[in-house]
Enzyme design. Sequence first.
Site, PDB file in Angstrom:
ATOM      1  CG  HIS A 155      -1.804   1.171   1.407  1.00 45.45           C
ATOM      2  ND1 HIS A 155      -3.177   1.105   1.363  1.00 45.45           N
ATOM      3  CD2 HIS A 155      -1.511   2.470   1.660  1.00 45.45           C
ATOM      4  CE1 HIS A 155      -3.691   2.321   1.546  1.00 45.45           C
ATOM      5  NE2 HIS A 155      -2.698   3.163   1.746  1.00 45.45           N
ATOM      6  CD  GLU A 156       1.905   3.186   3.568  1.00 46.28           C
ATOM      7  OE1 GLU A 156       0.850   2.801   4.106  1.00 46.28           O
ATOM      8  OE2 GLU A 156       2.038   4.344   3.081  1.00 46.28           O
TER       9      GLU A 156
HETATM   10  O1  LIG Z   1      -0.888   4.978   3.286  1.00 46.66           O
HETATM   11  C1  LIG Z   1      -1.209   4.868   4.494  1.00 46.66           C
HETATM   12  N1  LIG Z   1      -2.362   5.320   4.952  1.00 46.66           N
HETATM   13  O2  LIG Z   1      -3.176   5.915   4.079  1.00 46.66           O
HETATM   14  C2  LIG Z   1      -2.733   5.247   6.365  1.00 46.66           C
HETATM   15  C3  LIG Z   1      -4.158   4.787   6.589  1.00 46.66           C
HETATM   16  N2  LIG Z   1      -4.388   3.455   6.064  1.00 46.66           N
HETATM   17  C4  LIG Z   1      -3.956   2.366   6.736  1.00 46.66           C
HETATM   18  O3  LIG Z   1      -3.270   2.461   7.724  1.00 46.66           O
HETATM   19  C5  LIG Z   1      -4.347   1.063   6.166  1.00 46.66           C
HETATM   20  C6  LIG Z   1      -5.581   0.526   6.476  1.00 46.66           C
HETATM   21  C7  LIG Z   1      -5.940  -0.701   5.950  1.00 46.66           C
HETATM   22  C8  LIG Z   1      -5.094  -1.414   5.114  1.00 46.66           C
HETATM   23  C9  LIG Z   1      -3.857  -0.868   4.823  1.00 46.66           C
HETATM   24 CL1  LIG Z   1      -2.792  -1.722   3.796  1.00 46.66          CL
HETATM   25  C10 LIG Z   1      -3.473   0.372   5.346  1.00 46.66           C
HETATM   26 CL2  LIG Z   1      -1.946   1.074   4.951  1.00 46.66          CL
HETATM   27 NI    NI Z   2      -2.687   5.302   2.092  1.00 46.09          NI
END
Ligand SMILES: O=CN(O)CCNC(=O)c1cccc(Cl)c1Cl
Ligand code: NI
Length: 185
Positions: A155-156
Amino acid sequence: MITMKNIIREGNNTLRSEAKKATFPLSDEQRQLAHDMMEFLENSQDPKIAEKYQLRAGVGLAAPQVDVSLQMASVLVPSADGEAPLFKDTIVNPVIISHSVQGAALSEGEGCLSVDRDVPGYVVRHDRITLRYYDVDGNQHKIRLKNYPAIVCQHEIDHLHGVLFYDHIDHDHPFTMENEDLVID
Ligand SMILES: O=CN(O)CCNC(=O)c1cccc(Cl)c1Cl
Ligand code: NI
């Protein structure tokens, strides 16, 4: 300290841009940013601090989300039992050098601090990855991650290439998975 007002939202072009590769040594400003991003994650995961500063919880934060086009992201994936985190580091110039054929998605779907709405659906990613990255001191790391920490890092890393989680959702069949893919709770 970073708060929600520092986090850019959909519509800001930085979020859809290719972030610049970092060069070492990092500037003092870039090292400070890495510190501040990790501090944000720790704050956002502390109910009292998160409430006080109205922070949405996060397990990762990428520099483009605070309007800095740099290939750097902080990741703090807590363990379920409150022991040592499953993964904690700031990854610079990260590259996935190999990955499993098998996919995985979080059963709850994903969310993003830069996306002010729920977008339901499975975000299918690689279940296991070998990640090469540099830490803020310029040391090279090559690590293998699986399941939740692997998904968060993907995701990052997506953020560093202008990709958002819902780009991976098949909106015609948002909860359809390939047979071998894993759904992670
Ligand atoms: O890019 C980072 N964010 O946007 C922070 C908020 N999202 C999360 O913490 C988050 C929530 C669910 C699944 C994943 Cl994989 C992530 Cl990363
Ligand atoms: Ni994000």
